[in-house]
Design an enzyme around this catalytic site. Structure first.
Site, PDB file in Angstrom:
ATOM      1  N   ARG A  95       0.773  -1.231  -0.127  1.00 31.69           N
ATOM      2  CA  ARG A  95       0.028  -0.098   0.110  1.00 31.69           C
ATOM      3  C   ARG A  95       0.816   1.318  -0.159  1.00 31.69           C
ATOM      4  O   ARG A  95       0.660   2.262  -0.844  1.00 31.69           O
ATOM      5  CB  ARG A  95      -0.941  -0.029   1.195  1.00 31.69           C
ATOM      6  CG  ARG A  95      -1.656   1.224   1.356  1.00 31.69           C
ATOM      7  CD  ARG A  95      -2.796   1.205   2.466  1.00 31.69           C
ATOM      8  NE  ARG A  95      -3.658   2.480   2.586  1.00 31.69           N
ATOM      9  CZ  ARG A  95      -4.377   2.764   3.298  1.00 31.69           C
ATOM     10  NH1 ARG A  95      -5.007   1.932   4.308  1.00 31.69           N
ATOM     11  NH2 ARG A  95      -4.981   4.011   3.268  1.00 31.69           N
ATOM     12  N   ASN A 149     -10.394  -4.447  -0.931  1.00 27.92           N
ATOM     13  CA  ASN A 149     -10.183  -3.130  -1.886  1.00 27.92           C
ATOM     14  C   ASN A 149      -9.270  -3.445  -2.970  1.00 27.92           C
ATOM     15  O   ASN A 149      -8.529  -4.691  -2.973  1.00 27.92           O
ATOM     16  CB  ASN A 149      -9.928  -1.843  -1.200  1.00 27.92           C
ATOM     17  CG  ASN A 149     -11.048  -1.438  -0.871  1.00 27.92           C
ATOM     18  OD1 ASN A 149     -11.947  -0.960  -1.465  1.00 27.92           O
ATOM     19  ND2 ASN A 149     -10.850  -0.672   0.280  1.00 27.92           N
ATOM     20  N   CYS A 171     -19.083  -1.750   0.644  1.00 25.91           N
ATOM     21  CA  CYS A 171     -18.171  -0.590   0.929  1.00 25.91           C
ATOM     22  C   CYS A 171     -18.925  -0.030   1.809  1.00 25.91           C
ATOM     23  O   CYS A 171     -19.800   0.072   2.073  1.00 25.91           O
ATOM     24  CB  CYS A 171     -18.023   0.361  -0.207  1.00 25.91           C
ATOM     25  SG  CYS A 171     -16.962   1.789   0.192  1.00 25.91           S
ATOM     26  N   ASP A 172     -17.967   0.435   3.010  1.00 26.00           N
ATOM     27  CA  ASP A 172     -18.518   1.258   4.135  1.00 26.00           C
ATOM     28  C   ASP A 172     -18.284   2.834   4.036  1.00 26.00           C
ATOM     29  O   ASP A 172     -18.781   3.390   4.907  1.00 26.00           O
ATOM     30  CB  ASP A 172     -17.803   0.921   5.414  1.00 26.00           C
ATOM     31  CG  ASP A 172     -16.334   1.268   5.376  1.00 26.00           C
ATOM     32  OD1 ASP A 172     -15.818   1.845   4.296  1.00 26.00           O
ATOM     33  OD2 ASP A 172     -15.543   0.954   6.467  1.00 26.00           O
ATOM     34  N   HIS A 202     -16.746   4.047  -4.431  1.00 21.04           N
ATOM     35  CA  HIS A 202     -15.689   5.231  -4.226  1.00 21.04           C
ATOM     36  C   HIS A 202     -16.059   6.401  -5.277  1.00 21.04           C
ATOM     37  O   HIS A 202     -15.063   7.114  -5.707  1.00 21.04           O
ATOM     38  CB  HIS A 202     -14.177   4.961  -4.108  1.00 21.04           C
ATOM     39  CG  HIS A 202     -13.937   3.956  -2.760  1.00 21.04           C
ATOM     40  ND1 HIS A 202     -12.797   3.704  -2.545  1.00 21.04           N
ATOM     41  CD2 HIS A 202     -14.884   3.516  -1.852  1.00 21.04           C
ATOM     42  CE1 HIS A 202     -12.780   3.139  -1.544  1.00 21.04           C
ATOM     43  NE2 HIS A 202     -14.066   2.837  -1.079  1.00 21.04           N
ATOM     44  N   TYR A 266     -14.716  10.399  -1.803  1.00 19.08           N
ATOM     45  CA  TYR A 266     -13.648   9.851  -2.784  1.00 19.08           C
ATOM     46  C   TYR A 266     -13.578  10.795  -4.018  1.00 19.08           C
ATOM     47  O   TYR A 266     -12.375  10.798  -4.842  1.00 19.08           O
ATOM     48  CB  TYR A 266     -13.699   8.430  -2.906  1.00 19.08           C
ATOM     49  CG  TYR A 266     -13.165   7.521  -1.877  1.00 19.08           C
ATOM     50  CD1 TYR A 266     -11.754   7.194  -2.149  1.00 19.08           C
ATOM     51  CD2 TYR A 266     -13.720   7.180  -0.991  1.00 19.08           C
ATOM     52  CE1 TYR A 266     -11.081   6.387  -1.157  1.00 19.08           C
ATOM     53  CE2 TYR A 266     -13.021   6.304  -0.007  1.00 19.08           C
ATOM     54  CZ  TYR A 266     -11.865   5.884  -0.078  1.00 19.08           C
ATOM     55  OH  TYR A 266     -11.209   5.010   1.050  1.00 19.08           O
ATOM     56  N   ARG A 286      -0.662   7.957   4.005  1.00 17.31           N
ATOM     57  CA  ARG A 286      -1.821   7.307   4.815  1.00 17.31           C
ATOM     58  C   ARG A 286      -1.227   5.903   5.383  1.00 17.31           C
ATOM     59  O   ARG A 286      -1.645   5.530   6.466  1.00 17.31           O
ATOM     60  CB  ARG A 286      -3.135   7.170   3.970  1.00 17.31           C
ATOM     61  CG  ARG A 286      -4.151   6.496   4.859  1.00 17.31           C
ATOM     62  CD  ARG A 286      -4.730   7.503   5.579  1.00 17.31           C
ATOM     63  NE  ARG A 286      -5.797   6.767   6.856  1.00 17.31           N
ATOM     64  CZ  ARG A 286      -5.776   6.897   7.995  1.00 17.31           C
ATOM     65  NH1 ARG A 286      -5.215   8.043   8.671  1.00 17.31           N
ATOM     66  NH2 ARG A 286      -6.510   6.171   8.700  1.00 17.31           N
TER      67      ARG A 286
HETATM   68  P1  NAD Z   1      -4.573  -5.671   6.844  1.00 12.13           P
HETATM   69  O1  NAD Z   1      -3.306  -5.770   6.133  1.00 12.13           O
HETATM   70  O2  NAD Z   1      -4.373  -5.236   8.404  1.00 12.13           O
HETATM   71  O3  NAD Z   1      -5.013  -6.954   6.989  1.00 12.13           O
HETATM   72  C1  NAD Z   1      -5.384  -7.705   5.887  1.00 12.13           C
HETATM   73  C2  NAD Z   1      -4.930  -9.157   5.908  1.00 12.13           C
HETATM   74  O4  NAD Z   1      -5.140  -9.782   4.827  1.00 12.13           O
HETATM   75  C3  NAD Z   1      -3.439  -9.500   6.568  1.00 12.13           C
HETATM   76  O5  NAD Z   1      -3.683 -10.112   7.731  1.00 12.13           O
HETATM   77  C4  NAD Z   1      -2.866 -10.376   5.336  1.00 12.13           C
HETATM   78  O6  NAD Z   1      -1.972 -11.221   5.879  1.00 12.13           O
HETATM   79  C5  NAD Z   1      -4.071 -11.026   4.739  1.00 12.13           C
HETATM   80  N1  NAD Z   1      -3.838 -11.609   3.482  1.00 12.13           N
HETATM   81  C6  NAD Z   1      -3.311 -10.772   2.540  1.00 12.13           C
HETATM   82  N2  NAD Z   1      -3.533 -11.574   1.309  1.00 12.13           N
HETATM   83  C7  NAD Z   1      -3.968 -12.739   1.535  1.00 12.13           C
HETATM   84  C8  NAD Z   1      -4.427 -13.755   0.837  1.00 12.13           C
HETATM   85  N3  NAD Z   1      -4.107 -13.815  -0.338  1.00 12.13           N
HETATM   86  N4  NAD Z   1      -5.232 -14.854   1.417  1.00 12.13           N
HETATM   87  C9  NAD Z   1      -5.289 -14.800   2.771  1.00 12.13           C
HETATM   88  N5  NAD Z   1      -5.231 -13.665   3.566  1.00 12.13           N
HETATM   89  C10 NAD Z   1      -4.469 -12.603   3.229  1.00 12.13           C
HETATM   90  O7  NAD Z   1      -5.449  -4.477   5.976  1.00 12.13           O
HETATM   91  P2  NAD Z   1      -6.707  -3.703   6.624  1.00 12.13           P
HETATM   92  O8  NAD Z   1      -6.099  -2.381   6.546  1.00 12.13           O
HETATM   93  O9  NAD Z   1      -7.363  -4.214   7.908  1.00 12.13           O
HETATM   94  O10 NAD Z   1      -7.807  -4.008   5.435  1.00 12.13           O
HETATM   95  C11 NAD Z   1      -8.229  -5.247   5.189  1.00 12.13           C
HETATM   96  C12 NAD Z   1      -8.976  -4.997   3.658  1.00 12.13           C
HETATM   97  O11 NAD Z   1     -10.043  -4.514   4.010  1.00 12.13           O
HETATM   98  C13 NAD Z   1      -8.342  -4.083   2.714  1.00 12.13           C
HETATM   99  O12 NAD Z   1      -8.609  -4.702   1.364  1.00 12.13           O
HETATM  100  C14 NAD Z   1      -9.068  -2.959   2.667  1.00 12.13           C
HETATM  101  O13 NAD Z   1      -8.792  -1.954   1.657  1.00 12.13           O
HETATM  102  C15 NAD Z   1     -10.243  -3.203   2.904  1.00 12.13           C
HETATM  103  N6  NAD Z   1     -11.442  -2.459   3.642  1.00 12.13           N
HETATM  104  C16 NAD Z   1     -12.430  -2.084   2.613  1.00 12.13           C
HETATM  105  C17 NAD Z   1     -13.439  -1.460   3.251  1.00 12.13           C
HETATM  106  C18 NAD Z   1     -14.698  -1.170   2.114  1.00 12.13           C
HETATM  107  O14 NAD Z   1     -15.325  -0.261   2.430  1.00 12.13           O
HETATM  108  N7  NAD Z   1     -14.843  -1.860   1.232  1.00 12.13           N
HETATM  109  C19 NAD Z   1     -13.279  -0.843   4.312  1.00 12.13           C
HETATM  110  C20 NAD Z   1     -12.371  -0.982   5.073  1.00 12.13           C
HETATM  111  C21 NAD Z   1     -11.372  -1.738   4.985  1.00 12.13           C
HETATM  112  C1  G6P Z   2     -12.998   3.668   3.772  1.00  7.71           C
HETATM  113  C2  G6P Z   2     -13.278   3.130   2.725  1.00  7.71           C
HETATM  114  C3  G6P Z   2     -12.455   1.923   2.508  1.00  7.71           C
HETATM  115  C4  G6P Z   2     -11.089   2.115   2.847  1.00  7.71           C
HETATM  116  C5  G6P Z   2     -11.041   3.043   3.815  1.00  7.71           C
HETATM  117  C6  G6P Z   2      -9.363   3.378   4.187  1.00  7.71           C
HETATM  118  O1  G6P Z   2     -13.617   2.945   4.739  1.00  7.71           O
HETATM  119  O2  G6P Z   2     -14.647   2.674   2.331  1.00  7.71           O
HETATM  120  O3  G6P Z   2     -12.761   1.209   1.307  1.00  7.71           O
HETATM  121  O4  G6P Z   2     -10.189   0.918   2.721  1.00  7.71           O
HETATM  122  O5  G6P Z   2     -11.555   4.076   4.109  1.00  7.71           O
HETATM  123  O6  G6P Z   2      -9.244   3.814   5.457  1.00  7.71           O
HETATM  124  P1  G6P Z   2      -7.909   3.865   6.075  1.00  7.71           P
HETATM  125  O7  G6P Z   2      -7.930   4.228   7.395  1.00  7.71           O
HETATM  126  O8  G6P Z   2      -7.150   2.494   5.936  1.00  7.71           O
HETATM  127  O9  G6P Z   2      -6.965   4.871   5.281  1.00  7.71           O
HETATM  128 MN    MN Z   3     -14.594   1.261   0.571  1.00  5.75          MN
END
Ligand code: NAD
Ligand code: G6P
Ligand code: MN
Length: 443
Positions: A95, A149, A171-172, A202, A266, A286
């Site tokens: 990232r 994501n 998405c949240d 987004h 976004y 970030r």
């Molecule tokens: P993080 O790095 O703390 O956790 C992600 C985990 O995924 C890690 O423990 C990693 O080891 C694991 N991982 C990576 N590749 C893998 C694979 N191929 N198989 C199994 N496990 C795997 O990340 P985070 O900041 O907690 O975010 C997690 C995900 O959620 C990210 O993709 C983030 O963008 C997403 N997210 C999405 C939304 C949304 O609105 N859609 C909101 C919040 C977070």
């Molecule tokens: C929002 C979006 C997520 C994104 C997150 C990033 O919640 O909907 O898709 O992953 O923001 O937040 P962060 O705190 O990791 O920058």
């Molecule tokens: Mn999102």
């Protein structure tokens, strides 16, 4: 009597969001009863730190729920009803590259936006497809709620590559914004709002927001957003980090471009990219903030719980945003037809947008998944933006499928925040090197 209890797997158990989601699940256990809670991650060491603490939490608060944590796909994905997918392929180290490489070329560097988002997309596609395949192999009746994501690119890839899979991409961000709208209006919560919204993930706009009596809430919201964006302030925002404060406030300028709608936060990256670059530090992005605060706090608190062998005094709180994930599971399990947003193949939901675009619109959720609600026509401004951005997302998936350098270069070049094809190429070439362990070799 319906006495079903459900088995939930969190894929990406090592995620910083996991403890918050576990607490939300436990808090809603009457509404959505659990029999099993499982974690899966491909990084056993990272997952163990979170799992050891969550095992204690579950044992103290819901001893009847069985808890398991595994890195073995068969073990993890067997006997599961719902998979919550939250993986980050390449983790924070990648990232950081997604943010810093574009910024080094004077372009917005962001997790899901522009070149950074595309690079992340090419890493996420095979990771999420693999989770879908494990689910179909070991628990073919299960549903996956995916919020890994960049959800827009992941959803376009699953639409093409696994069209019949029971995956719902979510998405949240709109949830967070609607919580803010409710606070601005002094309403109880976002469930008081009946809304119309359309766009891409987004990348969307609210066109109508009412209360349950039909009263139009848009005029009051617009008056507030024009001045303050979605910044609430006071107690509501006492834990909001400075970079998010900037984003919520900037929504005022985004709103000004189309006073007939209310925008997703976004859109600031697409409409004010030079301002964003000016407000970025290419050496401290970030990711650095997340590592210094969220990741440090979550892992620190997990270690403390494990050391004390108790989570009774934990400062972990149920993550309000993740209540929508529990709502989605409940809606599917009990066929409630609750209206919520999903990222879904368009198929006419936005009538003047490509039917094969992957859009974000309100849907009714029930036992057969998500049924989209028609949002009518996109206005000229939105139609132009959506068509361009959706083409970027489609080209990114084309590039991954075809291992095509030129398609990826086109995706970077078409992207609104990249000034020209030359800059696009410079960023792309740096990203190929940084992503060599994750991307297919491009021809
Ligand atoms: P993080 O790095 O703390 O956790 C992600 C985990 O995924 C890690 O423990 C990693 O080891 C694991 N991982 C990576 N590749 C893998 C694979 N191929 N198989 C199994 N496990 C795997 O990340 P985070 O900041 O907690 O975010 C997690 C995900 O959620 C990210 O993709 C983030 O963008 C997403 N997210 C999405 C939304 C949304 O609105 N859609 C909101 C919040 C977070
Ligand atoms: C929002 C979006 C997520 C994104 C997150 C990033 O919640 O909907 O898709 O992953 O923001 O937040 P962060 O705190 O990791 O920058
Ligand atoms: Mn999102």
């Amino acid at each position: 009597m319906d006495d079903r209890k459900f088995s939930v797997l969190i894929a990406g158990g090592g995620s910083t969001y996991t403890p918050g989601i576990v607490l939300t699940l436990l808090e809603h256990i009457k509404k959505f009863p659990l029999r099993k809670l499982k974690f899966y991650d491909n990084d056993g060491e990272r997952q163990k730190k979170i799992a050891d603490a969550c095992r204690i939490l579950v044992k103290e608060r819901a001893p009847e729920v069985e808890f398991e944590s595994s890195t073995n796909p068969e073990e993890a994905f067997s006997d599961v009803d719902f998979v919550m997918a939250q993986i980050r392929v390449g983790k924070y180290a990648m990232r950081s590259q997604d943010e810093k490489i574009p910024l080094a070329h004077g372009v917005v560097g962001q997790e899901t936006t522009g070149p950074g988002g595309i690079a992340y997309g090419l890493r996420s596609i095979p990771g999420v497809i693999q989770l879908v395949d494990y689910m179909e192999k070991y628990s073919p009746n299960a549903w996956m709620l995916n919020y890994s994501n960049p959800a827009a690119i992941v959803a376009e890839a699953t639409r093409r590559l696994r069209p019949n899979s029971k995956i719902i991409n979510i998405c949240d961000m709109p949830i967070d914004i609607m919580d803010r709208m409710a606070a601005i209006l002094n309403l109880k919560d976002r469930n008081e709002l009946v809304f119309r919204y359309y766009g891409l993930n987004h990348f969307g706009w609210w066109t109508d927001i009412r209360d349950k009596t039909g009263k139009d809430l848009m005029p009051a919201l617009k008056e507030y957003v024009a001045k303050n964006g979605y910044w609430v302030g006071g107690d509501y925002d006492k834990n909001t980090e400075a970079s998010w404060e900037e984003t919520f406030k900037k929504a005022a300028d985004v709103y000004a471009l189309d006073p007939s709608t209310l925008p997703n936060t976004y859109l600031k990256y697409y409409l004010y990219p030079s301002w964003v670059v000016k407000h970025s530090d290419p050496k401290y992005t970030r990711t650095d903030e997340v590592e210094a605060y969220r990741q440090k706090n979550v892992f620190g608190e997990c270690a403390r719980i494990v050391k004390n062998s108790s989570a009774k005094d934990t400062n972990f709180v149920s993550d309000q945003h993740s209540t929508y994930i529990v709502d989605l599971c409940t809606a599917i399990a009990y066929d409630t037809k609750q209206r919520m947003l999903a990222i879904i193949p368009n198929e006419g939901a936005i009538s003047n947008i490509d039917p094969t675009a992957t859009v974000e619109v309100p849907c009714l959720f029930g036992a057969t998944g998500a049924e989209r609600i028609a949002m009518g026509k996109a206005a000229t401004f939105q139609k132009g933006m959506i068509t361009e951005q959706n083409s970027v997302e489609k080209l990114a998936v084309d590039a991954w499928e075809q291992h095509s350098y030129v398609k990826l270069w086109e995706a970077f070049s078409l992207c609104k925040i990249v000034p020209d094809a030359g800059v696009a190429k410079d960023i792309l070439d740096d990203m190929i090197v940084a992503n060599k362990d994750f991307w297919p070799e491009l021809k």
